[in-house]
Write a protein that holds these residues in place. Structure first.
Motif, mmCIF file in Angstrom:
data_model
loop_
_atom_site.group_PDB
_atom_site.id
_atom_site.type_symbol
_atom_site.label_atom_id
_atom_site.label_comp_id
_atom_site.label_asym_id
_atom_site.label_seq_id
_atom_site.Cartn_x
_atom_site.Cartn_y
_atom_site.Cartn_z
ATOM 1 N N GLY A 102 3.771 -6.379 -5.873
ATOM 2 C CA GLY A 102 2.112 -6.816 -5.363
ATOM 3 C C GLY A 102 1.485 -8.140 -5.960
ATOM 4 O O GLY A 102 0.645 -8.913 -4.760
ATOM 5 N N THR A 138 6.894 -2.130 -7.400
ATOM 6 C CA THR A 138 6.068 -2.094 -6.446
ATOM 7 C C THR A 138 4.505 -3.074 -7.715
ATOM 8 O O THR A 138 4.517 -4.132 -6.998
ATOM 9 C CB THR A 138 5.175 -0.642 -6.688
ATOM 10 N N GLN A 139 4.439 -2.992 -8.993
ATOM 11 C CA GLN A 139 3.460 -4.394 -9.735
ATOM 12 C C GLN A 139 3.974 -6.153 -9.206
ATOM 13 O O GLN A 139 3.500 -6.692 -9.168
ATOM 14 C CB GLN A 139 3.287 -4.049 -11.016
ATOM 15 N N TYR A 151 4.147 1.242 -1.006
ATOM 16 C CA TYR A 151 4.339 1.779 -2.013
ATOM 17 C C TYR A 151 3.972 2.391 -3.458
ATOM 18 O O TYR A 151 4.115 2.471 -4.375
ATOM 19 C CB TYR A 151 4.929 0.090 -2.437
ATOM 20 N N SER A 152 2.556 1.643 -3.322
ATOM 21 C CA SER A 152 1.932 2.320 -4.052
ATOM 22 C C SER A 152 1.432 3.806 -4.125
ATOM 23 O O SER A 152 1.562 4.713 -5.093
ATOM 24 C CB SER A 152 0.562 1.529 -4.693
ATOM 25 N N GLU A 176 1.198 -1.243 -0.278
ATOM 26 C CA GLU A 176 -0.344 -0.507 -0.258
ATOM 27 C C GLU A 176 1.420 1.110 -0.107
ATOM 28 O O GLU A 176 0.742 2.002 -0.891
ATOM 29 C CB GLU A 176 -0.796 0.411 1.244
ATOM 30 N N ASN A 199 -2.303 1.578 -9.532
ATOM 31 C CA ASN A 199 -1.651 1.898 -10.439
ATOM 32 C C ASN A 199 -0.591 1.827 -11.741
ATOM 33 O O ASN A 199 -0.205 3.122 -12.103
ATOM 34 C CB ASN A 199 0.025 1.044 -9.521
ATOM 35 N N ARG A 221 -5.164 -2.193 -6.757
ATOM 36 C CA ARG A 221 -3.753 -1.020 -6.280
ATOM 37 C C ARG A 221 -3.228 -1.776 -7.096
ATOM 38 O O ARG A 221 -2.877 -0.495 -7.829
ATOM 39 C CB ARG A 221 -2.595 -1.439 -5.349
ATOM 40 N N LEU A 222 -3.266 -2.556 -8.113
ATOM 41 C CA LEU A 222 -2.672 -3.084 -9.144
ATOM 42 C C LEU A 222 -3.014 -1.977 -10.580
ATOM 43 O O LEU A 222 -2.424 -1.599 -11.166
ATOM 44 C CB LEU A 222 -2.723 -4.436 -9.707
ATOM 45 N N GLN A 261 2.495 6.528 -6.621
ATOM 46 C CA GLN A 261 1.575 7.980 -7.118
ATOM 47 C C GLN A 261 2.007 9.567 -6.624
ATOM 48 O O GLN A 261 1.590 10.136 -7.284
ATOM 49 C CB GLN A 261 0.448 7.689 -6.462
#
Length: 948
Positions: A93, A89-90, A53-54, A51, A116, A112-113, A58
């Motif tokens: 996830g 990040t992806q 990281y996302s 969370e 992003n 979240r994925l 952004q």
């Protein structure tokens, strides 16, 4: 398509990296470091890390976008960090999904994925399948309302960013029902954009205003969308043909962004509605900007207005807008001016192109401002003034263009002013040499226009050209023109400086420079500025302009004359002592010509004479006579004669005679005033008994132009001098041979006779022979003797004979022992006869004479004889015893005595009357006084009566 996606995507961001985002980012990073240190994380900690990281991803993308929009970094390299972190990040996830397959956070991870991808990837259409797959997985794994809400939000954002506004609006319609979401305001804003894209302007306006209101009213509850509302307001109202409403909104709520929004509204109005509507919006915005003194806003509005007016060919209004933009720009701070570089450039181009267009048509006699040549000219010139404000570094060029149009339109005063302004701006710029020369040539051109008479500008243009190009061939003529200008305007010091500068810079033109300097020298001489002439001559002697010696000597002579005149003025003013000092300085300065030095010496002598310093005066004047040139002395003759006259009056006879003699011998024939001094010169000769000089000058009198009347008067003085000095003998021989002396014979004879009378006494007639011979000899050989002269000589001769015969006559009556009448009678009769003869002869001579002295002397002699005889009769004694006889004789004698006395009294009376009328010079009249002494008082009553 890519550009549109970026613009739309920007509305979905929280902000553009403001302080809030940075603060959150720092907190996120801090928490990430804390969790990352935990080795044995469970699914909750791992989800939290994903969370974070996302969120970090952004936030960083928001900051990167800000840098790109601000132009801080290039777009190609701006997103390197977030692109790298996106992959990480992806992958984190996806790793979470594989590792924690039963975690309750799986739906959130899928969302979240998807989110992003939406935030990071610009090409969403290529990632649409992945995004929707993640969202469906999230919905499959959870029936949670909140999760479904988040999924709907993400779907709405996806369709929004893919320009599927109708679908996006459907999702947003559901999303905005949740007013508890902090992003509620953001969703309202995005929803309004969807409605805007669907042309539902009224509802779009309602939603955006609601978003703004909630964001403003509850800043701690909802995301702040106020910075993004402005653009939406601009579009929504303008597309709804209500741009003024947008302006009012910004004027009320967005004062700090008023400039950007007002400009945006005007631009949109111009593009979407009409130029008229755009100008209406501009006018409404201008009121707000003016009220807030927002000069940036005013400037940018004016820039837009210029574009509109130019496009509409509304040149009168364009002119007014140009004036406004100049004033507004001038009030902007430098930092703001720098930020408005693009707008300023646009305004410059607009005004420049419009001005050039008006100018081009003006050359064809087509005038765009009120169809008036003057109004159009003023507009063009005024526009250039504004261009100077907008682009100061080009002021010199704009001023030059103002000068050119002014010159073309014959506004010469303005042209001169603008050329001068241009030159003053460019002259210090070493990189503008070509422009500088162009401006200088333009200034020279107008300065030499016959119809343009501006002395200050003429001087400025020529002087500046010489300063810049002092050695050019063209400069030669400028030096000469500027010299003539200065000389004509009587600015002689400047004229001198021009000659000096000309000589320093172009010494080969020394002949022309000498001519110029000679003109100045002649002027100073004419003005009699001795101090200036002296300085100039000194510089010439030291070699300035290489003047020949003949020129210098000639001007030194002239200068000496000026100095002499100056001293003469001092003298004429009455300051003799100061003048004398000046004259002596001139005489002692051997540089001056001989003539000027001796002119000064002569004046020193004259002034000394005025002070009665006769010895010094004589020395100075004599030195002039001895050493000065004959030509120069000839000019001083009148002064020398005046000096001689003054010496004579001061009893310096020798000095006077010397100077008069010098003039008489050398200059009498050439001097007009000599005739006035001739009598005095001759008088001086006579006073010093210099008869030789007198006679010499007399013989030259005619040649010396002396009038005959003056010669005659002098000759009379000459004769009188000789006569009075008993030198009449020097004249007698001349007189007897020269008829010119005829008028002086009586005078000379009278003097000789006077000498005769001065020596002729009753007691020494015999010793007076010399004087008598002078009288008698006056007629000898005198062929010009007049009757009057002859009569006077004869008078004296007759008197001399009468006196010698009568003066010593004896009248003593012989005494008798006894009176004998016959004897007495005989004796008495003889004496009486003698007395009567003398009386008759004397009276006859006296009556015949015209000379009072002869007359009175004869009377005196006759009177003496009567007195002598009376005395003899009175003293006679009658010796007789005959008493009767004695009485008779004595009575007779008494009667005789009375008769004699009466006769005496008559003579004395005649003498007294004569004496009253004449000054008698002869010594014979003393016989009356001696006779009177012998007369008794009693018997002299009648005589005294006569004497009265």
């Amino acid at each position: 398509m890519k550009k549109i996606v970026l613009i739309i995507f920007s509305f979905s961001l929280l902000s553009f990296g403001g302080p809030k985002e940075r603060r959150i980012l720092n907190l996120v990073k801090l928490e990430i470091r804390s969790i990352a240190k935990i080795k044995n994380r469970d699914h909750n900690m791992s989800y939290r890390l994903f969370e974070l990281y996302s969120e970090r991803l952004q936030l960083l993308r928001t900051i990167e976008n800000e840098k790109v929009f601000a132009g801080v970094v290039r777009k190609e390299s701006a997103y390197n960090q977030t692109n790298r972190l996106f992959v990480q990040t992806q992958e984190f996830g996806k790793h979470f999904l594989l590792k924690y397959k039963k975690s309750r956070h799986l739906p959130e991870v899928y969302i979240r994925l998807a989110s992003n991808i939406i935030h990071i990837k610009n090409d969403l259409s290529n990632h649409e399948l992945a995004i929707k797959t993640y969202l469906k997985k999230a919905l499959q794994l959870s029936d949670d309302v909140e999760l479904k809400y988040k999924a709907n939000v993400t779907l709405a954002e996806l369709d929004y960013n893919l320009n599927r506004y109708k679908s996006a609006a459907k999702y947003y319609n559901e999303v905005v029902r949740n007013s508890s979401d902090p992003a509620h305001t953001k969703h309202l804003l995005n929803y309004s954009w969807c409605l805007f894209k669907l042309n539902n302007y009224e509802n779009a306006i309602s939603l955006v205003k609601k978003s703004f209101k909630l964001s403003k009213q509850y800043p701690n509850k909802y995301d702040d969308t106020r910075s993004r509302v402005g653009k939406a307001i601009n579009y929504f109202y303008t597309y709804n043909k209500q741009p003024e409403r947008a302006i009012d909104f910004h004027g009320k709520y967005f004062k700090s962004e008023l400039a950007n929004n007002a400009v945006a509204v005007v631009e949109l109005s111009l593009k979407r509605i009409s130029s008229q509507s755009a100008m209406s919006a501009e006018s409404r915005a201008r009121k707000y900007c003016t009220g807030y003194k927002n000069y940036e806003c005013l400037f940018r509005l004016s820039q837009l207005k210029l574009d509109v007016l130019k496009a509409g060919k509304k040149y009168n209004e364009h002119r007014r807008a140009t004036i406004s933009i100049g004033k507004e720009y001038a009030k902007l701070p430098k930092k703001l001016k720098d930020s408005l570089e693009n707008e300023t450039s646009l305004a410059l181009n607009n005004i420049g192109e419009t001005t050039q267009y008006m100018q081009t048509l003006g050359y064809k006699n087509i005038y765009l401002i009120n169809k008036s040549k003057k109004n159009t000219y003023e507009a063009i010139v005024g526009n250039y003034d504004v261009l100077k404000v907008l682009k100061p570094e080009m002021q010199y060029e704009y001023a030059f263009l103002q000068g050119e149009i002014s010159y073309k339109e014959k506004y010469l005063d303005n042209a001169a002013k603008f050329y001068k302004e241009s030159y003053q701006l460019v002259k210090k710029d070493r990189n503008q040499k070509t422009t500088k020369k162009k401006v200088l040539n333009a200034m020279l051109g107008i300065a030499n226009e016959e119809s343009f008479q501006n002395d200050k500008f003429f001087e400025f243009a020529n002087v500046e050209y010489l300063k810049t190009y002092p050695r050019e061939k063209k400069s030669q003529g400028i030096y000469e023109n500027l010299f003539n200008f200065y000389f004509g305007k009587e600015k002689f010091l400047k004229a001198e400086k021009i000659v000096k500068a000309y000589h320093q810079k172009i010494p080969s033109k020394v002949k022309i420079q000498r001519d110029m300097q000679t003109t100045l020298t002649d002027h100073y001489i004419k003005r009699k500025d001795t101090e200036k002439v002296m300085k100039l001559l000194g510089s010439y002697q030291r070699g300035y302009l290489s003047y020949p010696k003949s020129f210098i000597d000639k001007n030194i002579a002239i200068f000496g004359g000026l100095v002499f005149e100056k001293a003469k003025k001092i003298e004429d003013s009455g300051d003799i002592l100061k003048a004398q000092l000046e004259y002596e300085k001139i005489f002692n300065n051997k540089l001056y010509p001989k003539e000027i030095r001796y002119n000064a010496a002569f004046n020193v002598g004259i002034n000394k004479l005025k002070q009665h310093k006769t010895e010094e005066a004589y020395t100075w004047i004599k030195s002039v006579i001895e050493k000065d040139s004959s030509k120069n002395i000839a000019n001083k003759i009148d002064g020398i004669m005046v000096a001689a006259q003054k010496f004579y009056l001061l009893q310096k006879i020798d000095f006077a005679k010397e100077f008069y003699g010098f003039v008489s011998r050398n200059h009498c024939k050439t001097t007009k005033n000599f005739k006035n001094h001739y009598p005095q010169i001759q008088e001086l000769n006579l006073a010093t008994n210099d008869y030789r000089s007198f006679e010499s000058l007399e013989s030259n009198a005619r040649a010396c132009n002396v009038p005959n009347t003056e010669v005659a008067l002098a000759k009379k003085s000459y004769i009188e001098s000789l006569v009075l000095n008993n030198k009449s003998g020097l004249l007698v021989s001349k007189m007897k041979r020269d008829s010119q002396y005829l008028d002086y014979q009586n005078f000379i004879l009278d003097h000789i006779i006077s000498n005769y009378w001065s020596g002729a006494r009753p007691s020494n007639l015999g010793t007076n022979n010399a004087n008598y011979q002078n009288v008698v000899g006056f007629l000898s050989g005198n062929q010009f003797a007049t009757k009057k002269v002859i009569d006077k000589v004869q008078d004296i001769k007759s008197f001399e004979r009468f006196a010698k015969e009568s003066i010593n006559q004896q009248y003593v009556l012989n005494q008798q022992g006894a009176f004998s009448f016959p004897s007495f009678e005989q004796d008495f009769t003889d004496k009486m006869n003698t007395l009567n003869i003398i009386k008759e002869r004397g009276l006859k001579l006296a009556e015949a004479s015209s000379d009072p002295d002869v007359y009175s002397a004869i009377l005196a002699i006759v009177h003496k004889n009567f007195v002598e005889f009376r005395g003899s009769v009175e003293s006679f004694k009658v010796n007789t015893e005959d008493a009767a006889l004695k009485v008779e004789v004595e009575n007779n004698l008494s009667q005789i005595v009375a008769g004699l006395r009466n006769q005496e009294n008559e003579f004395f009376g005649t003498y007294s009357q004569l004496k009253k009328k004449n000054k008698l010079k002869n010594h014979f009249v003393k016989l009356f006084r001696s006779s009177e002494k012998r007369s008794s008082i009693a018997t002299s009553i009648d005589e005294r009566e006569l004497l009265k």
